[in-house]
Design a protein around this motif. Structure first.
Motif, PDB file in Angstrom:
ATOM      1  N   LYS A 138       0.835  -1.203   0.000  1.00 55.76           N
ATOM      2  CA  LYS A 138       0.000   0.000   0.000  1.00 55.76           C
ATOM      3  C   LYS A 138       0.869   1.252   0.000  1.00 55.76           C
ATOM      4  N   ALA A 139       1.980   1.204   0.722  1.00 55.73           N
ATOM      5  CA  ALA A 139       2.886   2.350   0.739  1.00 55.73           C
ATOM      6  C   ALA A 139       3.424   2.636  -0.659  1.00 55.73           C
ATOM      7  N   VAL A 140       3.747   1.587  -1.406  1.00 54.19           N
ATOM      8  CA  VAL A 140       4.221   1.762  -2.782  1.00 54.19           C
ATOM      9  C   VAL A 140       3.150   2.440  -3.621  1.00 54.19           C
ATOM     10  N   THR A 141       1.910   1.985  -3.486  1.00 51.52           N
ATOM     11  CA  THR A 141       0.810   2.588  -4.245  1.00 51.52           C
ATOM     12  C   THR A 141       0.648   4.059  -3.889  1.00 51.52           C
ATOM     13  N   ASP A 142       0.711   4.372  -2.597  1.00 52.54           N
ATOM     14  CA  ASP A 142       0.538   5.755  -2.148  1.00 52.54           C
ATOM     15  C   ASP A 142       1.612   6.674  -2.735  1.00 52.54           C
ATOM     16  N   VAL A 143       2.863   6.283  -2.576  1.00 49.37           N
ATOM     17  CA  VAL A 143       3.940   7.194  -2.974  1.00 49.37           C
ATOM     18  C   VAL A 143       4.101   7.260  -4.484  1.00 49.37           C
ATOM     19  N   LEU A 144       3.703   6.214  -5.181  1.00 53.63           N
ATOM     20  CA  LEU A 144       3.833   6.239  -6.641  1.00 53.63           C
ATOM     21  C   LEU A 144       2.959   7.326  -7.248  1.00 53.63           C
ATOM     22  N   ARG A 145       1.809   7.591  -6.644  1.00 55.06           N
ATOM     23  CA  ARG A 145       0.950   8.670  -7.127  1.00 55.06           C
ATOM     24  C   ARG A 145       1.659  10.016  -6.997  1.00 55.06           C
ATOM     25  N   TYR A 146       2.281  10.242  -5.848  1.00 56.65           N
ATOM     26  CA  TYR A 146       3.018  11.491  -5.646  1.00 56.65           C
ATOM     27  C   TYR A 146       4.178  11.604  -6.633  1.00 56.65           C
TER      28      TYR A 146
END
Length: 304
Positions: free
Chosen positions: A189-197
């Motif tokens: 989930k952390a990967v998904t979150d930061v990839l958007r940024y």
């Protein structure tokens, strides 16, 4: 016979209908309020060079465009130690709205040439200019990570704005975001979150050839060199105070927890964490690593 039963018998004979009591909501439960409709995107005009004198108080604001967990707090504190640069906590300008709540006020503002977006821009400009005047410094620096999603609007609001793009190894960003709350944010989930940024940062960086790019790893490895480069971009003289920005308040310590808590606690730049090995980088982050120049060769150079 009850009144309701008598009424229902008469209704059945004449209309075929009956009256039923509405079911009561479960005790202690309130019905969910309908979701508010999403507001349409704000419309606004872009001030021309001639209009800037009257439309904007702020001149050449500086925006740090970065993902979360990229070291923007550290960079803000280092820049804030400069005698000409005033840095703020995160303002979240995109969450500040101006509303004309009836036709009369909307019509009055329209007669002045102001749509909703124009009024929001005037508010943003006034808030930031007020803080700059209070500081007694020359330029203001703002670093909200969500600014990555509104780069175009910031550029339209302040055509003379300067943008600093702060990069960090994508896997280090994801790892830091995960470690800040492992239960709430599993690694995937952390990967998904930061990839958007990071995607938003890269889109803004690509759209702004005049912006300045700096890497978190370079700042921690050779802060003097990177601050000299950054000062040259901003048109201010370098000052050694930027490398020894001093002890901050307890609130700053709490806000800065994470990979750079030692930077904040000591008031001096400390080495960053080692870059990940090639096999530690998830597939979803590899394209961003390539776009930002974090190959196996650069990783070995940065950690040597």
């Amino acid at each position: 016979m009850s009144l309701a039963r008598t009424l229902n018998r008469a209704l059945t004979v004449t209309t075929g209908l009956q009256v039923r009591r509405a079911p009561r909501a479960a005790q202690g439960r309130t019905s969910a309020a309908p979701k508010a409709a999403a507001r349409p995107a704000a419309t606004y005009r872009c001030p021309s060079a001639e209009d800037l004198a009257t439309d904007r108080l702020l001149r050449q604001p500086v925006f740090i465009i970065s993902s979360i967990r990229s070291g923007s707090t550290l960079l803000r504190m280092m820049l804030g130690a400069h005698p000409r640069l005033h840095t703020l906590h995160e303002l979240h300008l995109g969450r500040m709205d101006v509303i004309c709540d009836n036709w009369h006020s909307e019509h009055a503002m329209g007669a002045l040439g102001h749509a909703r977006g124009d009024l929001e821009h005037l508010l943003w400009d006034r808030v930031m200019h007020r803080e700059l005047v209070k500081s007694g410094k020359d330029f203001i620096v703002e670093k909200t990570p969500a600014n990555a999603y509104m780069y175009r609007r910031l550029k339209d609001c302040w055509p003379d704005a300067r943008f600093v793009f702060l990069l960090r190894h994508p896997e280090s960003i994801a790892r830091s975001w995960h470690e800040s709350d492992p239960v709430k944010r599993p690694y995937d989930k952390a990967v998904t979150d930061v990839l958007r940024y990071m995607t938003a940062v890269e889109e803004a960086r690509t759209a702004d050839p005049d912006g300045f790019t700096v890497r978190y790893e370079d700042v921690t490895a050779d802060p003097g060199r990177e601050m000299r480069r950054l000062c040259a971009f901003l048109g201010v003289d370098y000052t050694p105070a930027m490398l020894n920005y001093g002890r901050k308040s307890g609130r700053e310590l709490i806000r800065g927890l994470g990979d750079w808590r030692d930077h904040i606690r000591t008031g001096t730049v400390q080495p960053g964490r080692a870059l990940p090995e090639e096999d530690e980088i998830p597939e979803r982050l590899r394209a961003m690593c390539a776009a930002w120049g974090y190959t196996s060769d650069t990783a070995s150079d940065a950690t040597s």
